[in-house]
Design a protein around this motif. Structure first.
Motif, PDB file in Angstrom:
ATOM      1  N   LEU A 190       8.811   3.971  12.276  1.00 14.35           N
ATOM      2  CA  LEU A 190       8.877   4.180  10.653  1.00 14.35           C
ATOM      3  C   LEU A 190       7.156   4.268  10.597  1.00 14.35           C
ATOM      4  O   LEU A 190       7.009   3.448   9.693  1.00 14.35           O
ATOM      5  CB  LEU A 190      10.240   4.380   9.951  1.00 14.35           C
ATOM      6  CG  LEU A 190      10.162   4.761   8.631  1.00 14.35           C
ATOM      7  CD1 LEU A 190      10.307   6.491   8.890  1.00 14.35           C
ATOM      8  CD2 LEU A 190      11.464   4.222   7.973  1.00 14.35           C
ATOM      9  N   VAL A 191       6.624   5.503  10.318  1.00 16.01           N
ATOM     10  CA  VAL A 191       5.709   5.198   9.222  1.00 16.01           C
ATOM     11  C   VAL A 191       5.266   6.067   7.721  1.00 16.01           C
ATOM     12  O   VAL A 191       6.346   7.353   7.590  1.00 16.01           O
ATOM     13  CB  VAL A 191       4.101   6.114  10.783  1.00 16.01           C
ATOM     14  CG1 VAL A 191       3.344   5.878   9.977  1.00 16.01           C
ATOM     15  CG2 VAL A 191       3.955   5.540  11.692  1.00 16.01           C
ATOM     16  N   GLN A 192       4.670   5.465   7.014  1.00 12.24           N
ATOM     17  CA  GLN A 192       5.308   5.639   6.171  1.00 12.24           C
ATOM     18  C   GLN A 192       3.564   6.606   5.521  1.00 12.24           C
ATOM     19  O   GLN A 192       2.821   5.358   5.792  1.00 12.24           O
ATOM     20  CB  GLN A 192       5.380   5.194   5.094  1.00 12.24           C
ATOM     21  CG  GLN A 192       5.803   4.707   3.602  1.00 12.24           C
ATOM     22  CD  GLN A 192       6.212   4.054   2.791  1.00 12.24           C
ATOM     23  OE1 GLN A 192       5.597   3.233   3.615  1.00 12.24           O
ATOM     24  NE2 GLN A 192       7.153   4.906   1.966  1.00 12.24           N
ATOM     25  N   SER A 193       3.719   7.077   4.294  1.00  7.72           N
ATOM     26  CA  SER A 193       2.725   8.149   4.221  1.00  7.72           C
ATOM     27  C   SER A 193       2.839   7.977   2.798  1.00  7.72           C
ATOM     28  O   SER A 193       3.273   8.583   1.922  1.00  7.72           O
ATOM     29  CB  SER A 193       1.376   9.339   4.329  1.00  7.72           C
ATOM     30  OG  SER A 193       2.321   9.802   3.604  1.00  7.72           O
ATOM     31  N   LYS A 194       1.943   6.772   2.043  1.00 11.67           N
ATOM     32  CA  LYS A 194       2.317   7.095   0.325  1.00 11.67           C
ATOM     33  C   LYS A 194       0.969   6.710  -0.337  1.00 11.67           C
ATOM     34  O   LYS A 194      -0.048   6.429  -0.344  1.00 11.67           O
ATOM     35  CB  LYS A 194       2.918   5.554   0.161  1.00 11.67           C
ATOM     36  CG  LYS A 194       2.785   4.340   0.537  1.00 11.67           C
ATOM     37  CD  LYS A 194       3.589   3.166   0.183  1.00 11.67           C
ATOM     38  CE  LYS A 194       3.087   1.839   0.465  1.00 11.67           C
ATOM     39  NZ  LYS A 194       3.916   0.892   0.698  1.00 11.67           N
ATOM     40  N   LYS A 195       1.110   7.333  -2.148  1.00 10.90           N
ATOM     41  CA  LYS A 195      -0.099   7.206  -3.101  1.00 10.90           C
ATOM     42  C   LYS A 195      -1.006   5.330  -2.835  1.00 10.90           C
ATOM     43  O   LYS A 195       0.529   4.185  -3.200  1.00 10.90           O
ATOM     44  CB  LYS A 195       0.529   7.703  -3.628  1.00 10.90           C
ATOM     45  CG  LYS A 195      -0.982   8.084  -4.977  1.00 10.90           C
ATOM     46  CD  LYS A 195      -0.259   7.914  -6.574  1.00 10.90           C
ATOM     47  CE  LYS A 195      -1.605   8.354  -7.203  1.00 10.90           C
ATOM     48  NZ  LYS A 195      -2.109   6.593  -7.913  1.00 10.90           N
ATOM     49  N   THR A 196      -2.059   5.482  -2.548  1.00  6.27           N
ATOM     50  CA  THR A 196      -2.061   4.404  -3.091  1.00  6.27           C
ATOM     51  C   THR A 196      -2.083   3.846  -4.266  1.00  6.27           C
ATOM     52  O   THR A 196      -2.574   4.848  -5.016  1.00  6.27           O
ATOM     53  CB  THR A 196      -3.760   3.698  -1.901  1.00  6.27           C
ATOM     54  OG1 THR A 196      -3.488   4.156  -1.139  1.00  6.27           O
ATOM     55  CG2 THR A 196      -4.102   2.313  -1.998  1.00  6.27           C
ATOM     56  N   ILE A 197      -1.552   2.592  -4.817  1.00  6.48           N
ATOM     57  CA  ILE A 197      -2.599   2.322  -6.321  1.00  6.48           C
ATOM     58  C   ILE A 197      -3.968   1.177  -6.424  1.00  6.48           C
ATOM     59  O   ILE A 197      -4.220   0.367  -5.130  1.00  6.48           O
ATOM     60  CB  ILE A 197      -1.353   1.481  -6.859  1.00  6.48           C
ATOM     61  CG1 ILE A 197      -0.151   2.049  -7.233  1.00  6.48           C
ATOM     62  CG2 ILE A 197      -1.560   0.421  -8.569  1.00  6.48           C
ATOM     63  CD1 ILE A 197       1.176   0.720  -6.543  1.00  6.48           C
ATOM     64  N   VAL A 198      -4.726   1.846  -7.150  1.00  8.81           N
ATOM     65  CA  VAL A 198      -5.830   1.135  -6.892  1.00  8.81           C
ATOM     66  C   VAL A 198      -6.037   0.442  -7.926  1.00  8.81           C
ATOM     67  O   VAL A 198      -6.097   1.071  -9.311  1.00  8.81           O
ATOM     68  CB  VAL A 198      -6.570   2.665  -6.660  1.00  8.81           C
ATOM     69  CG1 VAL A 198      -8.870   1.694  -6.918  1.00  8.81           C
ATOM     70  CG2 VAL A 198      -6.956   3.399  -6.084  1.00  8.81           C
TER      71      VAL A 198
END
Ligand SMILES: Nc1ncnc2c1ncn2[C@@H]1O[C@H](COP(=O)(O)OP(=O)(O)OP(=O)(O)O)[C@@H](O)[C@H]1O
Ligand SMILES: O=P(O)(O)O[C@H]1[C@H](OP(=O)(O)O)[C@@H](OP(=O)(O)O)[C@@H](O)[C@@H](O)[C@@H]1OP(=O)(O)O
Ligand SMILES: [Mg+2]
Ligand SMILES: [Mg+2]
Length: 339
Positions: free
Chosen positions: A34-42
């Motif tokens: 399971l690979v996830q792409s998600k928004k990075t919190i900068v």
């Protein structure tokens, strides 16, 4: 400009990782895993190098990365709005220029959470106002009472201190603290005559005997963590009469070792009741408008539930707070979720 920053290909299964329920959050199956792409919190940070070292420890950065949080150093030589884009700005720098930059940034970037507002921080940087909200709150319930020591502000003229102290009815010994909370040279004055040796501007605070143990209550948003530290020892009436003078302490609190493992008299070492601290923290968060601070609290010797807040620090040494990396990353995630 950061294009909707994304961590792509981060493998789930890292123990500490938490689900981030944002719209951008997507998961997909790749090659059986399971690979996830998600928004990075900068998170842009503007901290002194000392603070960066103590706060941004590898264990924090690692866990943050695993949770999709990226810390990025703010370059003070470049305009803030040309950097990022940030979701959160974390800062502890002094100077009116920096404060102006941040205020303008807050106005032009209302979607960015600035931790914390410069005005709110300035308020606790002055010991004249720092404890005002605790005094106004006058917290008292079945778990105990929380107040502040009686104190007097001396702006100038050391020769008038003794009269001012008599007039205000303050009791010796007195702790003299520089008005500026970022100055840490403290003195303990045992007799009235010596008061003229002190250097204003300062606050004079009644010294409260507390069994030599202090509670540091760290607050990170809604989270609270309490630790014990060794503190100044009690002053007996006998000592007071036998040792006239002013005793200077360059940086008392810095030398204070943890007392969490010490074998303490339970009357002294017992932590303040959790519900009392929860109420105090909740009220102060709101009244001070801060989310990152700590309180130094002492229990009056001989009492079970009479507490005094003696100091409030903005963005304190979280690196010394147990489990700070978990608490801090959870807090950063909660900020984004709230939005
Ligand atoms: N009113 C008081 N009664 C008893 N002890 C006190 C009082 N005020 C200060 N102290 C002692 O002096 C120490 C330093 O005082 P304070 O915390 O106000 O200074 P500070 O320099 O702001 O500390 P910090 O490094 O936490 O910012 C306290 O940790 C405590 O041991
Ligand atoms: O240096 P440390 O890690 O001990 O952190 C201390 C912090 O120093 P830094 O933020 O400048 O580094 C101090 O800030 P300033 O008064 O100087 O603003 C103050 O908040 C202390 O209370 C902190 O100690 P703690 O209360 O957490 O024990
Ligand atoms: Mg302190
Ligand atoms: Mg302080």
């Amino acid at each position: 400009m950061r294009m909707k920053g994304e961590i792509v290909g981060y493998k789930r299964g890292v123990e500490e990782e938490e689900e981030i329920n944002t719209e951008e959050n997507q998961t997909e199956m790749v090659g059986g895993g399971l690979v996830q792409s998600k928004k990075t919190i900068v998170v842009g940070y503007a901290l002194t190098s000392k603070k960066t070292k103590s706060f941004l420890q590898p264990k924090l950065e690692c866990l943050a990365r695993a949770k999709g949080i990226l810390f990025v150093a703010i370059d003070q030589s470049k305009p803030l709005s040309d950097q990022g884009p940030f979701d959160i700005v974390l800062h502890k720098l002094s100077g009116s220029k920096w404060r102006r930059i941040l205020e303008e940034y807050r106005l032009t970037h209302p979607d960015v959470t600035v931790l914390d507002p410069p005005d709110a921080i300035q308020h606790v940087y002055n010991r004249q106002y720092m404890l005002e909200d605790v005094a106004d709150l006058n917290l008292s319930d079945s778990y105990g009472k929380v107040g502040v020591p009686r104190q007097l502000v001396i702006e100038k003229d050391s020769s008038s201190i003794s009269d001012a102290v008599s007039k205000a009815g303050l009791r010796l010994p007195l702790v003299a603290k520089p008005l500026a909370a970022k100055s840490h040279e403290l003195s303990l004055a045992y007799d009235k005559f010596s008061l003229q040796m002190l250097e204003p501007p300062l606050v004079l605070q009644e010294f409260i005997n507390h069994g030599g143990i202090l509670f540091k209550v760290y607050i990170v948003g809604e989270a609270i963590k309490v630790v014990r530290r060794f503190s100044l020892p009690d002053v007996s009436k006998r000592e007071l009469s036998k040792n006239p003078g002013v005793f200077r302490f360059p940086r008392v609190s810095c030398a204070a070792a943890s007392a969490d493992e010490a074998d303490l008299d339970p009357c002294v070492g017992e932590l303040p009741p959790r519900p009392l601290l929860e109420r105090l923290a909740k009220e102060l968060r709101r009244r001070l408008g801060l989310r990152l601070f700590n309180l130094d609290i002492i229990r009056e010797l001989g009492t079970k539930d009479r507490f005094y807040v003696i100091d409030i620090n903005y963005f304190p040494g979280y690196g010394k707070m147990p489990e700070y990396e978990h608490i801090f990353t959870d807090f950063l995630l909660s900020l984004v979720k709230q939005r």
